[in-house]
Design an enzyme around this catalytic site. Sequence first.
Site, PDB file in Angstrom:
ATOM      1  N   LYS A 153       0.887  -1.269  -0.055  1.00  0.00           N
ATOM      2  CA  LYS A 153      -0.015  -0.146   0.101  1.00  0.00           C
ATOM      3  C   LYS A 153       0.972   1.043  -0.112  1.00  0.00           C
ATOM      4  O   LYS A 153       0.916   2.294   0.805  1.00  0.00           O
ATOM      5  CB  LYS A 153      -1.034   0.117   1.172  1.00  0.00           C
ATOM      6  CG  LYS A 153      -1.936  -1.039   1.139  1.00  0.00           C
ATOM      7  CD  LYS A 153      -2.984  -1.011   2.148  1.00  0.00           C
ATOM      8  CE  LYS A 153      -3.853  -2.078   2.202  1.00  0.00           C
ATOM      9  NZ  LYS A 153      -3.373  -3.485   2.795  1.00  0.00           N
TER      10      LYS A 153
HETATM   11  N1  5IU Z   1      -7.050  -5.935   3.251  1.00  0.00           N
HETATM   12  C1  5IU Z   1      -8.382  -5.776   3.826  1.00  0.00           C
HETATM   13  N2  5IU Z   1      -9.076  -4.617   3.365  1.00  0.00           N
HETATM   14  C2  5IU Z   1      -8.811  -3.968   2.424  1.00  0.00           C
HETATM   15  C3  5IU Z   1      -7.335  -3.969   1.918  1.00  0.00           C
HETATM   16  C4  5IU Z   1      -6.638  -4.883   2.357  1.00  0.00           C
HETATM   17  O1  5IU Z   1      -8.730  -6.677   4.779  1.00  0.00           O
HETATM   18  O2  5IU Z   1      -9.506  -2.896   2.151  1.00  0.00           O
HETATM   19  I1  5IU Z   1      -6.713  -2.718   0.574  1.00  0.00           I
HETATM   20  C5  5IU Z   1      -6.048  -6.912   3.700  1.00  0.00           C
HETATM   21  C6  5IU Z   1      -5.914  -7.004   5.154  1.00  0.00           C
HETATM   22  C7  5IU Z   1      -5.422  -8.491   5.363  1.00  0.00           C
HETATM   23  C8  5IU Z   1      -6.574  -9.096   4.464  1.00  0.00           C
HETATM   24  O3  5IU Z   1      -4.094  -8.719   4.911  1.00  0.00           O
HETATM   25  O4  5IU Z   1      -6.666  -8.311   3.505  1.00  0.00           O
HETATM   26  C9  5IU Z   1      -7.738  -9.597   5.051  1.00  0.00           C
HETATM   27  O5  5IU Z   1      -7.543 -10.572   6.142  1.00  0.00           O
HETATM   28  P1  5IU Z   1      -8.583 -11.461   6.632  1.00  0.00           P
HETATM   29  O6  5IU Z   1      -9.322 -12.383   5.600  1.00  0.00           O
HETATM   30  O7  5IU Z   1      -7.941 -12.043   7.628  1.00  0.00           O
HETATM   31  O8  5IU Z   1      -9.542 -10.267   7.131  1.00  0.00           O
END
Ligand code: 5IU
Length: 241
Positions: A88
């Site tokens: 990011k």
């Molecule tokens: N992630 C999010 N939401 C977003 C973005 C990235 O959850 O809007 I941009 C990332 C954070 C984590 C993964 O690495 O995606 C989601 O993980 P979980 O399925 O454990 O919540």
Amino acid sequence: MGYAERSSIARNKAARRLFRLMEGKQTSLALAADLVSGREVAKIAGKIGNDICVLKTHCDAVSRFGQITGELKDLGKDLGFMILEDRKFADIGEISRRQLRFINSWADFVTAHAIAGKGTIEALGKNVVIVAEMTQSGSLTNAGYRKRAIQIGESLDSTGFVLNPANKTHVNQKFVVFSPGINFSSRGDSYGQTYVSPVTAIKNGTDVIIVGRGIYAAKNPAKKSKEYRKISWSALEKLRF
Ligand code: 5IU
């Protein structure tokens, strides 16, 4: 439009490769490998690498990540997945470009915010997935921001976009739509993450469903990943192709 066709119309190299890979392997599943140590990340990548098209990493949230980059690359080649570093990037172009130097030897593509404008995305090169929307409740990524972020990616032939799977997407088929915030059984976490089911995500236009805790925190991650893979691919076949 199927992924073979989308791979032929995409102008971005990483997008073409990913569409081809998805078509060949018949999977739209990505693992968010947010484990604590490099060893654990490499272990789960070896275990479920056959079921995924993308391994999403956070290299600065994993201890001794530097020690597994070669191994992850080899696993990606052997088992057929690409590596997306979810860094990011959000600084000015010159700094983002310098930060990328430590990542682009092992990652196939990276995520970047659009907040700093087109110059930052341009500085990162082509293999960029733009965060146009986030899944956290209260996120500042409103419809206007999302539209502007998508315009930047389209004008630069970026790989694609991260979009919230709870909303309908309207993105040109040349680009890959990635969505986190996917879980069968949970509705969120204590910090504001929001989830929808894989089928809702596919209905709303997601290409790559990103699952983290739904898989790695399950009792049997290998079994769970097969479930996420199967449900999302059959939803794609039924609803979209
Ligand atoms: N992630 C999010 N939401 C977003 C973005 C990235 O959850 O809007 I941009 C990332 C954070 C984590 C993964 O690495 O995606 C989601 O993980 P979980 O399925 O454990 O919540």
